[in-house]
Design a protein around this motif. Structure first.
Motif, PDB file in Angstrom:
ATOM      1  N   ASP A 217      -1.651 -22.703   3.087  1.00 37.02           N
ATOM      2  CA  ASP A 217      -0.071 -21.925   3.808  1.00 37.02           C
ATOM      3  C   ASP A 217       0.927 -22.925   3.805  1.00 37.02           C
ATOM      4  O   ASP A 217       1.871 -22.190   3.278  1.00 37.02           O
ATOM      5  CB  ASP A 217      -0.274 -22.082   5.567  1.00 37.02           C
ATOM      6  CG  ASP A 217      -1.176 -20.682   5.553  1.00 37.02           C
ATOM      7  OD1 ASP A 217      -1.675 -20.180   4.291  1.00 37.02           O
ATOM      8  OD2 ASP A 217      -1.886 -20.443   6.813  1.00 37.02           O
TER       9      ASP A 217
ATOM     10  N   ASP B 125      11.868 -20.380   9.748  1.00 33.18           N
ATOM     11  CA  ASP B 125      12.373 -18.607   9.999  1.00 33.18           C
ATOM     12  C   ASP B 125      13.079 -18.455   9.250  1.00 33.18           C
ATOM     13  O   ASP B 125      13.237 -17.133   8.534  1.00 33.18           O
ATOM     14  CB  ASP B 125      12.432 -18.692  11.685  1.00 33.18           C
ATOM     15  CG  ASP B 125      11.660 -18.556  12.669  1.00 33.18           C
ATOM     16  OD1 ASP B 125      10.247 -18.393  12.257  1.00 33.18           O
ATOM     17  OD2 ASP B 125      11.950 -18.589  14.014  1.00 33.18           O
TER      18      ASP B 125
ATOM     19  N   VAL C 264      12.068 -16.613   5.925  1.00 33.47           N
ATOM     20  CA  VAL C 264      11.594 -15.039   6.098  1.00 33.47           C
ATOM     21  C   VAL C 264      12.796 -13.932   5.847  1.00 33.47           C
ATOM     22  O   VAL C 264      13.419 -14.320   6.401  1.00 33.47           O
ATOM     23  CB  VAL C 264      11.022 -14.889   7.237  1.00 33.47           C
ATOM     24  CG1 VAL C 264      10.167 -13.430   7.490  1.00 33.47           C
ATOM     25  CG2 VAL C 264       9.568 -15.987   7.440  1.00 33.47           C
TER      26      VAL C 264
ATOM     27  N   SER D 266      13.735 -10.188   3.589  1.00 33.55           N
ATOM     28  CA  SER D 266      13.365  -9.284   2.381  1.00 33.55           C
ATOM     29  C   SER D 266      14.275  -9.035   1.374  1.00 33.55           C
ATOM     30  O   SER D 266      15.292  -9.416   1.238  1.00 33.55           O
ATOM     31  CB  SER D 266      12.818  -7.822   2.926  1.00 33.55           C
ATOM     32  OG  SER D 266      14.689  -7.583   3.228  1.00 33.55           O
TER      33      SER D 266
ATOM     34  N   GLY E 280      14.883 -12.976   0.691  1.00 37.27           N
ATOM     35  CA  GLY E 280      13.694 -13.522   1.560  1.00 37.27           C
ATOM     36  C   GLY E 280      12.549 -13.961   0.863  1.00 37.27           C
ATOM     37  O   GLY E 280      13.055 -14.368  -0.455  1.00 37.27           O
TER      38      GLY E 280
ATOM     39  N   LYS F  52       7.877 -12.963   3.253  1.00 39.81           N
ATOM     40  CA  LYS F  52       7.573 -11.803   3.687  1.00 39.81           C
ATOM     41  C   LYS F  52       7.112 -12.158   5.002  1.00 39.81           C
ATOM     42  O   LYS F  52       7.866 -11.407   6.204  1.00 39.81           O
ATOM     43  CB  LYS F  52       6.455 -10.649   3.398  1.00 39.81           C
ATOM     44  CG  LYS F  52       6.687 -10.179   2.146  1.00 39.81           C
ATOM     45  CD  LYS F  52       5.538  -8.930   1.691  1.00 39.81           C
ATOM     46  CE  LYS F  52       6.402  -8.151   0.352  1.00 39.81           C
ATOM     47  NZ  LYS F  52       4.947  -7.700  -0.420  1.00 39.81           N
ATOM     48  N   LYS F  53       6.880 -13.306   5.391  1.00 40.97           N
ATOM     49  CA  LYS F  53       5.625 -13.624   7.289  1.00 40.97           C
ATOM     50  C   LYS F  53       6.158 -14.927   6.832  1.00 40.97           C
ATOM     51  O   LYS F  53       4.692 -15.414   5.785  1.00 40.97           O
ATOM     52  CB  LYS F  53       5.360 -12.398   7.979  1.00 40.97           C
ATOM     53  CG  LYS F  53       4.256 -12.388   7.599  1.00 40.97           C
ATOM     54  CD  LYS F  53       3.203 -11.576   7.579  1.00 40.97           C
ATOM     55  CE  LYS F  53       2.075 -11.799   7.787  1.00 40.97           C
ATOM     56  NZ  LYS F  53       1.188 -11.099   8.784  1.00 40.97           N
ATOM     57  N   LEU F  54       5.916 -14.903   7.879  1.00 38.48           N
ATOM     58  CA  LEU F  54       5.434 -17.478   8.125  1.00 38.48           C
ATOM     59  C   LEU F  54       3.378 -16.664   8.009  1.00 38.48           C
ATOM     60  O   LEU F  54       3.130 -15.777   9.112  1.00 38.48           O
ATOM     61  CB  LEU F  54       5.209 -17.981   9.351  1.00 38.48           C
ATOM     62  CG  LEU F  54       7.123 -18.247   9.118  1.00 38.48           C
ATOM     63  CD1 LEU F  54       7.540 -18.608  10.366  1.00 38.48           C
ATOM     64  CD2 LEU F  54       7.169 -18.900   7.976  1.00 38.48           C
TER      65      LEU F  54
ATOM     66  N   GLU G 102       0.071 -17.388   9.548  1.00 39.23           N
ATOM     67  CA  GLU G 102      -0.394 -17.720  10.542  1.00 39.23           C
ATOM     68  C   GLU G 102      -1.111 -18.751  10.693  1.00 39.23           C
ATOM     69  O   GLU G 102      -2.857 -18.607   9.919  1.00 39.23           O
ATOM     70  CB  GLU G 102      -1.401 -15.826  11.104  1.00 39.23           C
ATOM     71  CG  GLU G 102      -1.174 -16.188  12.423  1.00 39.23           C
ATOM     72  CD  GLU G 102      -1.534 -14.626  13.122  1.00 39.23           C
ATOM     73  OE1 GLU G 102      -1.849 -14.523  14.207  1.00 39.23           O
ATOM     74  OE2 GLU G 102      -0.564 -13.881  12.298  1.00 39.23           O
TER      75      GLU G 102
END
Length: 122
Positions: free
Chosen positions: A51, A74, A77, A79, A83, A86-88, A90
């Motif tokens: 990650d 943030d 992140v 599209s 971007g 796509k997302k951070l 987890e």
């Protein structure tokens, strides 16, 4: 009477056989469980490092395109062309948080050790 005993067939297992099998399974489980506990932590560390590498690379691409490092994770992140992720990701454990430091370095702490997107661990 001896003919009756000869004709009588044994059905099922004797209690002694069952006790021996359960004891063997217990010994095997006692040897395997401690090894599996260490492997889960190793897997979490590998996931954290992966990650961090992903977020560190995204921060470097952000820097190349915009001339400055992102202010927050943030910012990476979005599209499409806006971007870098796509997302951070987890974290694999609730005690782990990812933080953005100077010059695009992303760090995380797990079990008293700090890992970095630069590949260093302290």
């Amino acid at each position: 009477m001896t003919e009756h005993k000869k004709r009588r067939k044994r059905k099922g297992f004797m209690i002694l056989e069952l006790v021996i099998v359960v004891a063997i399974i217990g010994v095997l489980a006692a040897m395997a469980v401690p090894n599996l506990t260490g492997l889960t932590d190793e897997a979490k560390v590998a996931r954290i490092q992966s990650d961090l590498s992903t977020m560190g690379t995204a921060a470097e691409v952000y820097y190349v395109k915009k001339g400055a490092y992102p202010a927050t994770l943030d910012s990476l992140v979005g599209s499409g062309d806006e971007g870098y992720l796509k997302k951070l990701p987890e974290p694999p454990d609730k005690s782990v948080t990812y933080e953005l430091k100077d010059k695009g370095e992303v760090v995380a702490s797990f079990k008293g050790k700090t890992y970095s997107s630069f590949g260093t661990a302290t």
